[in-house]
Structure formats: C-alpha cells, structure tokens
Design a protein around this motif. Structure first.
Motif, PDB file in Angstrom:
ATOM      1  N   ASP A  90      41.338  35.572  44.914  1.00  0.00           N
ATOM      2  CA  ASP A  90      41.412  34.894  44.097  1.00  0.00           C
ATOM      3  C   ASP A  90      40.325  34.877  42.690  1.00  0.00           C
ATOM      4  OD1 ASP A  90      43.768  34.289  41.975  1.00  0.00           O
ATOM      5  OD2 ASP A  90      44.616  32.454  42.739  1.00  0.00           O
ATOM      6  N   ASN A  94      40.621  30.923  38.792  1.00  0.00           N
ATOM      7  CA  ASN A  94      41.573  29.859  39.959  1.00  0.00           C
ATOM      8  C   ASN A  94      40.647  29.024  41.378  1.00  0.00           C
ATOM      9  OD1 ASN A  94      43.216  30.511  37.993  1.00  0.00           O
ATOM     10  ND2 ASN A  94      44.010  32.598  39.360  1.00  0.00           N
ATOM     11  N   VAL A 357      51.459  38.664  35.604  1.00  0.00           N
ATOM     12  CA  VAL A 357      51.159  37.845  36.476  1.00  0.00           C
ATOM     13  C   VAL A 357      49.868  38.289  36.776  1.00  0.00           C
ATOM     14  CG1 VAL A 357      53.519  38.115  37.342  1.00  0.00           C
ATOM     15  CG2 VAL A 357      51.544  39.455  38.394  1.00  0.00           C
ATOM     16  N   ASN A 358      49.753  37.357  37.500  1.00  0.00           N
ATOM     17  CA  ASN A 358      48.221  37.267  38.461  1.00  0.00           C
ATOM     18  C   ASN A 358      48.250  38.441  39.725  1.00  0.00           C
ATOM     19  OD1 ASN A 358      45.653  36.843  39.855  1.00  0.00           O
ATOM     20  ND2 ASN A 358      46.191  34.981  40.462  1.00  0.00           N
ATOM     21  N   ASP A 361      47.237  37.532  43.103  1.00  0.00           N
ATOM     22  CA  ASP A 361      49.091  36.392  43.596  1.00  0.00           C
ATOM     23  C   ASP A 361      49.861  36.625  43.149  1.00  0.00           C
ATOM     24  OD1 ASP A 361      49.772  35.096  45.178  1.00  0.00           O
ATOM     25  OD2 ASP A 361      49.112  33.263  44.402  1.00  0.00           O
ATOM     26  N   LYS A 363      52.600  37.145  44.139  1.00  0.00           N
ATOM     27  CA  LYS A 363      54.088  36.379  44.143  1.00  0.00           C
ATOM     28  C   LYS A 363      53.890  35.194  44.709  1.00  0.00           C
ATOM     29  CE  LYS A 363      55.776  40.438  47.590  1.00  0.00           C
ATOM     30  NZ  LYS A 363      56.039  40.789  48.659  1.00  0.00           N
ATOM     31  N   ASN A 364      52.811  34.762  44.101  1.00  0.00           N
ATOM     32  CA  ASN A 364      52.559  33.057  43.768  1.00  0.00           C
ATOM     33  C   ASN A 364      52.716  32.396  44.980  1.00  0.00           C
ATOM     34  OD1 ASN A 364      52.128  30.850  41.943  1.00  0.00           O
ATOM     35  ND2 ASN A 364      53.846  30.180  41.464  1.00  0.00           N
ATOM     36  N   GLY A 367      48.798  28.748  46.112  1.00  0.00           N
ATOM     37  CA  GLY A 367      48.618  27.527  46.243  1.00  0.00           C
ATOM     38  C   GLY A 367      47.978  26.511  46.367  1.00  0.00           C
ATOM     39  N   GLY A 375      49.511  32.452  52.377  1.00  0.00           N
ATOM     40  CA  GLY A 375      49.656  31.586  51.489  1.00  0.00           C
ATOM     41  C   GLY A 375      49.464  30.471  52.121  1.00  0.00           C
TER      42      GLY A 375
END
Length: 378
Positions: A90, A94, A357-358, A361, A363-364, A367, A375
């Motif tokens: 990441d 972050n 978007v990042n 990541d 799809k976020n 966490g 994740g």
C-alpha cells in the motif's frame, strides 16, 4: 497489467517493500547470531528459530500496486520453504498511519515494515515502537542509511527517472527541458506529485532549479495526472502517451527508462524495521537478515544495494556517484514536514486535487489490520 519485479524495482527498469511459540531463549538477540560464522550459517540458525516460532511473517511494503513485492515473497519462500509470508503493499503514507494506529490500539499485526516515508523511522524509534536489531550484513550497510543504534536500516535503493515510449527512439526526452518540446503536448502522463512524496520531491528539485515557470510550461503541455507511479509508467507507450518522469518503468515492452545527465532525479534507501510488538519476531529477524545478506542483495532485489560490498547494477555508477542525484535528499526533504506540506499545498494549486481510487487497494479491502493483500484482518 500484472506487476512484476521488473515493473517495480528500478534495478530492472533502469538496468539499472514494509512496512508465536518460541521461548525467549530461542529468539535471537539484537545482534546477528553466530558472529563470525558465514552469513548462510547465520540465516539457517535464524530459519530454525522462525520455524519453531510458527513459520509466519507479515510485511507491510510501501508501493502502489498489488503484487509489487511478490518477487521478494517468492524468493524468500523458495529459500525458506517452511515459511509462509503475507506481504501487504500500500502507499507508505497509508501503512505508516496503520502502524501508528496498531501501536496506539495495542494490536500490532505487522512484523516488518519497509517504506518510503523515511521520516517515520526516527520518530518511531523515539516513541519506542521499533525493535532494536542489527541484521546479518549490518556492518556492510552504508553508514549514511542506517540507524547507528540498530533500530532501522535502508534495505535497497529505489529510484525515479525517465520513462519513454520505445517508438520515440533517439527523439525520447532525457533532460527536464526536453519534456517541454511542442511535439509532446497532450502526450505526457505523470503521477500526482501531491499524492506521492518521492514524486513531490522530484518536482521540488525541478522548481528549485528552474523556477515555477518550468512547472507552468510543463502544465501548458496538458499532461495527464494519475494516482500511482506504476500506473503512470504503464500508460507510457499506450494510446497517445509517450513519456513521463518520476516513475520507475514498466515491463510492457512499450517503454524504456533513462537517467537524466544534468537534470535532477530521485533515488532513496527504502528503509525497514521490525516493530517492537511484532507477533513474529524471529521471522522478522530472518527476513531482514535475508534481505540484507550478500546473496539476496546480489540476486533478489534487482536494484542498487544497501551494502558497500555489492557492485551497482550493470552500466550504472554507485548510487552515491551521480552529481545530479542525492540519495539522501528525499530523507532530508521529508524530515521537515511543515515545509513539505507547504510545498505540496502550493503545487496542488497547479495540478489540482488528486482523483481516482487507491491503485494499491482498488477494492478498499485492506482496512486497519491486514495480514495479506486480500485484507484478511489479524
């Protein structure tokens, strides 16, 4: 496009990450075991301790695309087949927030971090968040890139320079002024400098040397800005995009990389450490020692070594041998966060807000406590 070692590590692109069951007696001390023995013997002793501990490892690696550190995971697990490694990629900005949160919540799931945010490591040392440990190969690491007390160390050098379409041939831009040529209007693509501090530092050097007039003229070329240095590099040679600077190349075959001869560019020691409350300390010590071993530095990292006894990549000078690049400069730039943030705000007025978007990541999923790229929460 699938990210590979050659698309992430500048070593290939320029041819030159990250961020228990053993008894206390079984865990190695803050110094390499078996001092005076071969590096391989030390690694094998550490391996046995890591297996006894459970054979698990979680690494937080700074980057901007899933899979960018798979080449390290693959090489490590091939050498130590009883180990299972989760490397989470990441943005460093972050990961350092994740580490701060995990430390504050007393729920640390990462064992090792290697990140671009060089200013974090002295702070974490002062705050007591890091484990003191001098890995195998410590004495051979450039003194300028390691903590004298052994809390963190540079692991290898990353760098950003020019990426240009192979179709340009000898007409490809090399120096910063070349990107201002009329034929490149609407054909340039860059990473948002206000989204990546290494790219920001690249732009800072250019505006320091050539003034903000250079930035204005560059923006008059109507470049495209995207998130992530991998995405900006991957676009070169596709569609209408033919060049950028401030990234590390692509494995697409549609582009090549080059170093400016006079204009500033950027390289820095990607820096790593073990977290003090790491769940798998023996595995963490094995990983850092393997990564700094001469064998791994010569064959696994694919870029400039952190060690003084390993030759630079073929066709390249020592990382400290370029008059137009200071490998300690990014760390100095990042050490003054107030000045950095002022420059970031100013350049944001010119390039606009960051959109997208990042890319590491998308799809976020990651966490607060990720232990793998999917994740899974620790």
């Amino acid at each position: 496009m699938k990210s590979t070692r050659s698309t992430w590590a500048l070593g290939v692109a320029l041819c030159v990450l990250v961020a228990g069951g053993a008894t206390a007696a079984a865990v190695p001390s803050s110094h390499p075991t078996q001092t005076g023995s071969s590096e391989e013997a030390q690694l094998q002793a550490l391996y046995q301790q890591a297996v006894t501990e459970g054979g698990r490892l979680v690494v937080y690696a700074g980057g901007d695309k899933p899979g960018q550190a798979d080449y390290l995971k693959k090489a490590f697990e091939e050498k130590f087949p009883k180990m299972k490694v989760g490397i989470v990629v990441d943005f460093s900005k972050n990961h350092d927030a994740r580490v701060d949160n995990q430390v504050a919540e007393r729920h640390v799931v990462a064992d090792v971090v290697h990140l671009q945010t060089l200013d974090d490591f002295p702070r974490w040392k002062k705050e007591g968040a890091l484990q003191k440990y001098k890995p195998v190969g410590w004495d051979k690491v450039y003194r300028q890139i390691k903590d004298k007390d052994g809390y963190y160390t540079g692991l290898f050098f990353f760098g950003f320079a020019n990426v240009t379409a192979t179709t340009l041939g000898s007409d490809a831009p090399v120096e910063a002024k070349d990107f201002l040529k009329p034929e490149f209007k609407n054909k340039l693509v860059f990473t948002y400098p206000n989204d990546d501090d290494a790219v920001l530092y690249y732009f800072k050097q250019l505006t320091d040397k050539y003034g903000f007039d250079y930035l204005k003229r560059l923006l008059a070329q109507n470049p495209k800005f995207v998130r992530g240095t991998q995405d900006s590099a991957d676009l070169v040679g596709t569609g209408n995009y033919v060049a950028n600077f401030g990234s590390a190349g692509s494995a697409s075959g549609h582009s090549r990389t080059s170093l400016p001869r006079k204009s500033p560019w950027v390289a820095w020691p990607q820096t790593g450490a073990i977290l003090k409350n790491a769940p798998h300390k023996a595995a963490a010590k094995l990983y850092l020692s393997w990564l700094l071993s001469k064998d791994a530095q010569e064959h696994a990292i694919g870029t400039w070594s952190a060690r003084t006894d390993v030759a630079p990549p073929a066709g390249r000078k020592s990382v400290f041998g370029y008059a137009n690049m200071n490998p300690l400069g990014l760390g100095e730039f990042m050490s003054d966060r107030a000045a950095l943030d002022r420059y970031k705000a100013r350049i944001g007025l010119y390039v606009g807000d960051v959109h997208g978007v990042n890319p590491s990541d998308p799809k976020n999923l990651l966490g607060l406590y990720p232990t793998d790229q999917n994740g899974t929460q620790g």
